[in-house]
Design an enzyme around this catalytic site. Structure first.
Site, PDB file in Angstrom:
ATOM      1  N   GLU A   1     -20.672-104.927 -51.738  1.00  0.00           N
ATOM      2  CA  GLU A   1     -21.730-105.370 -52.587  1.00  0.00           C
ATOM      3  C   GLU A   1     -21.610-104.466 -53.922  1.00  0.00           C
ATOM      4  OE1 GLU A   1     -22.377-102.771 -50.418  1.00  0.00           O
ATOM      5  OE2 GLU A   1     -23.169-101.637 -52.074  1.00  0.00           O
TER       6      GLU A   1
ATOM      7  N   LYS B   1     -15.212 -93.510 -57.847  1.00  0.00           N
ATOM      8  CA  LYS B   1     -15.654 -94.565 -56.982  1.00  0.00           C
ATOM      9  C   LYS B   1     -14.265 -95.053 -56.064  1.00  0.00           C
ATOM     10  CE  LYS B   1     -19.933 -96.518 -57.786  1.00  0.00           C
ATOM     11  NZ  LYS B   1     -20.228 -95.916 -59.179  1.00  0.00           N
TER      12      LYS B   1
ATOM     13  N   SER C   1     -18.541 -87.748 -63.577  1.00  0.00           N
ATOM     14  CA  SER C   1     -18.199 -88.855 -62.799  1.00  0.00           C
ATOM     15  C   SER C   1     -17.347 -90.027 -63.209  1.00  0.00           C
ATOM     16  CB  SER C   1     -19.232 -89.188 -62.127  1.00  0.00           C
ATOM     17  OG  SER C   1     -20.438 -89.685 -63.008  1.00  0.00           O
TER      18      SER C   1
HETATM   19  C1  PLP Z   1     -21.625 -95.423 -59.391  1.00  0.00           C
HETATM   20  C2  PLP Z   1     -21.649 -94.155 -60.215  1.00  0.00           C
HETATM   21  C3  PLP Z   1     -22.275 -93.037 -59.677  1.00  0.00           C
HETATM   22  C4  PLP Z   1     -23.558 -92.917 -59.190  1.00  0.00           C
HETATM   23  O1  PLP Z   1     -23.049 -93.139 -57.731  1.00  0.00           O
HETATM   24  P1  PLP Z   1     -22.869 -91.900 -56.824  1.00  0.00           P
HETATM   25  O2  PLP Z   1     -22.485 -92.550 -55.554  1.00  0.00           O
HETATM   26  O3  PLP Z   1     -24.307 -91.115 -56.767  1.00  0.00           O
HETATM   27  O4  PLP Z   1     -22.012 -90.701 -57.251  1.00  0.00           O
HETATM   28  C5  PLP Z   1     -22.203 -92.037 -60.872  1.00  0.00           C
HETATM   29  N1  PLP Z   1     -21.203 -92.176 -61.992  1.00  0.00           N
HETATM   30  C6  PLP Z   1     -20.555 -93.011 -62.175  1.00  0.00           C
HETATM   31  C7  PLP Z   1     -19.533 -93.065 -63.375  1.00  0.00           C
HETATM   32  C8  PLP Z   1     -20.884 -94.207 -61.373  1.00  0.00           C
HETATM   33  O5  PLP Z   1     -19.995 -95.306 -61.641  1.00  0.00           O
END
Ligand code: PLP
Length: 609
Positions: A327, A305, A593
């Protein structure tokens, strides 16, 4: 797409049609057919594969006919069983086997499964009195439910008037595995005698149009702010000046050398990029394929993010904004926003549902330590969508000095595109990292979980129009897609408008947004970004939904095989390996992610650690 011309019979006509260079020529060895070939097949150019068409012939007959006529493929039109196909494959290992299935108004795709391993292609034909050559098309929409990845031939009544329908079909999900078009009776002067001129015209028109379509078709955004039919900016008039200011400036600003320089520098020194592309040896051994993990979990603040919030805070600076709003649901995006506001010394206000504030105390504390004000949303279900409403209200009231940082590839145009571009650094790195490790820039598959879709957009971005790279989007099925407690938007959603964009959305019959559920807070979103809605509608990406249980177990497996504790969102992507097979030589890149620190209590409760 390939072309097969079937039901050839007369030597001169065979030579003439061969000069059009179709990919396959079909010869019917079934004596009840009006197109039964009784003469010897003349020599045709090697590039054209000769197909023998059989209906319940003995395996011996098939084998001798193939050898005698030097055929490269057999097409089985009768009730040939799996074992029969196996016998043919054993005796003729280099021959392509095409198994025919006839479709009327509906079709039970379960019957294909046992043939998967013994056939090279399926062929779908219209069910009629006699096998083949009936001159009627079936309803191709049925193929939307095609469950297999095996390439197939599309057959049955295809003629000049099907050019337009084929072009339309070619842009739909149903055509993803359509390998060839099979034509026969619609181009005949009499049974077995094909009309050279009409076939020549057909081939020219169909394939030049298909090529043109392919050339102009992009899975990226168009100049109007749409991905296919999804996207756009559906906003109240009062929001228009803010969104329009951003739309007019974002590409210009992102192209400025000083912007790029500052963005790259911060990604390197502050976020810690490039993130490693790690070959997961033990995981690869377990699933017998080559798995690389793109380590977004190693970024500052623990997930992807931050790539986006860094980009947007620089954008806000360039636009002269002094005040940042955001938000957040689980608090991850709120923390990433509060972080960059502290970095730049800007005021930060984060809207968060009252219920979420209570559930996510550690992230609320983090935001406060970073200097942000966390304002509870007290209306509605007091969760993410209510927080979003509050943020929008704030932006309307503060149109001049405030920038709204949206945390995923959602919201009105230009947000989905801007966020995707900031996240695209992920696949840009993958290209050169793969080149170093595998000697090629493209993997065979990219897997990513999808909440709104920003980590997936980043991992897919460079490969969107490289259709030989398979994209796999993973959604949260919660307690199960049909349980009523799910966030599997592609499976359950319909077209609708959420947060200013037209996309797929989980909703009731009268259009009210359904509350989503997933054990993972980051995937707990009732929509997907418009890019992903389009990837789903066109079949460009495979969509797989994973339950809470599958995800938790896959997360634990990564801990124990690789010494990496993943975020539960990323664990959803990891669970794909238990649900789908990959070939040993294939290169699979998975977007890891985020890290699992934030989810520790969830893991503890789930596994009773
Ligand atoms: C917020 C988040 C997601 C989901 O958000 P996307 O916009 O779909 O990437 C996925 N993995 C993690 C670790 C997150 O913090």
């Amino acid at each position: 797409m390939k072309l097969k011309v079937c039901g050839m019979k007369f030597p001169d006509n065979i030579n003439a049609i061969a000069s059009l260079q179709p990919d396959y020529l079909g010869f019917i060895f079934y004596d009840k057919s009006a197109r039964f070939i009784s003469t010897e097949i003349p020599n045709v150019p090697k590039a054209i594969k000769k197909v023998g068409v059989f209906v319940n012939a003995s395996a011996d007959t098939v084998v001798t006919t193939v050898l005698k006529n030097n055929l490269q493929a057999v097409q089985l039109h009768g009730e040939e069983a799996v074992d029969y196909c196996k016998t043919i494959k054993e005796q003729l290992p280099n021959i392509e086997i095409i198994k025919v299935f006839s479709i009327k108004d509906e079709f039970n795709f379960d019957v294909l499964e046992p043939f998967e391993t013994v056939c090279d292609y399926f062929l779908f034909d219209t069910k009629g009195k006699l096998p083949g050559g009936n001159g009627y098309t079936f309803n191709w929409n049925i193929l939307k439910k095609y469950p297999s990845t095996k390439p197939y031939f599309l057959s049955g009544g295809i003629g000049d008037s099907e050019i337009e329908p084929i072009l339309e079909f070619s842009t739909s999900k149903a055509s993803k595995y359509c390998y060839a078009i099979d034509v026969n009776s619609k181009f005949e002067i009499e049974p077995g005698l094909k009309d050279f001129e009409r076939l020549e015209q057909f081939k020219k028109q169909l394939f030049s149009n298909l090529a043109a379509k392919q050339h102009t078709m992009s899975y990226n955004i168009n100049e109007k702010g749409y991905y296919g039919e999804f996207g756009g900016a559906y906003i109240p008039e009062m929001l228009y000046p803010n969104v329009e200011e951003l739309r007019q400036n974002y590409l210009k600003i992102m192209a400025e050398p000083s912007f790029k320089e500052e963005f790259d520098q911060l990604l390197k020194d502050y976020v810690g990029r490039p993130s490693p592309l790690y070959f997961a040896k033990r995981l690869s051994e377990k699933y017998n394929t080559k798995i690389y993990l793109k380590r977004e979990d190693l970024n500052h603040t623990g997930a992807h993010k931050i790539n986006n919030t860094i980009g947007q805070i620089l954008m806000a600076n360039r636009l002269g904004k002094k005040r940042i709003i955001a938000e957040t649901g689980a608090g991850q995006h709120g923390v990433a926003t509060a972080t960059v506001c502290a970095l730049m010394g800007l005021e930060c206000i984060v809207y968060m549902g009252e219920i979420d504030i209570a559930r996510q105390a550690p992230n609320v504390a983090r935001m406060k330590m970073l200097g942000a004000s966390v304002i509870p949303a007290l209306s509605g279900s007091r969760t993410l969508k209510d927080a979003t409403n509050e943020a929008i209200r704030d932006w309307i009231n503060n149109p001049v000095d405030t920038h709204y940082i949206i945390g995923s590839v959602v919201g009105p145009h230009p947000y989905p595109d801007m966020v995707a571009r900031f996240q695209s650094v992920v696949s840009q790195e993958m290209e050169w990292q793969l080149q170093e490790k595998e000697g090629r820039t493209k993997p065979d598959h990219v897997i990513a979980c999808v909440g709104g879709g920003s980590n997936a957009a980043g991992a897919f971005y460079q490969y969107l129009d490289e259709t030989d790279v398979n994209l796999i989007a993973v959604e949260a099925a919660g307690l199960g897609v049909d349980s009523g407690e799910s966030a599997a938007t592609s499976a359950l959603g319909r077209e609708g408008i959420i947060h200013g964009s037209k996309t797929l959305l989980m909703q009731t019959d009268d259009g009210q947004i359904t509350e989503p559920y997933s054990i993972s807070a980051g995937l707990d979103y009732p929509g997907v970004g418009p890019m992903h809605a389009n990837l789903f509608a066109t079949g460009r990406a495979e969509f797989i939904s994973i339950t809470d249980d599958e995800a938790m177990n896959a997360g634990m497996e990564l801990c124990q095989l690789e010494g990496i504790i993943p975020a539960i969102e990323s664990s959803h992507a990891l669970a794909v390996f238990k649900n789908r097979k990959f070939e040993p030589e294939e290169v699979v890149v998975l977007s890891l992610s985020g890290r699992g620190d934030k989810d520790l209590q969830n893991y503890i409760d789930y596994f009773k650690i």
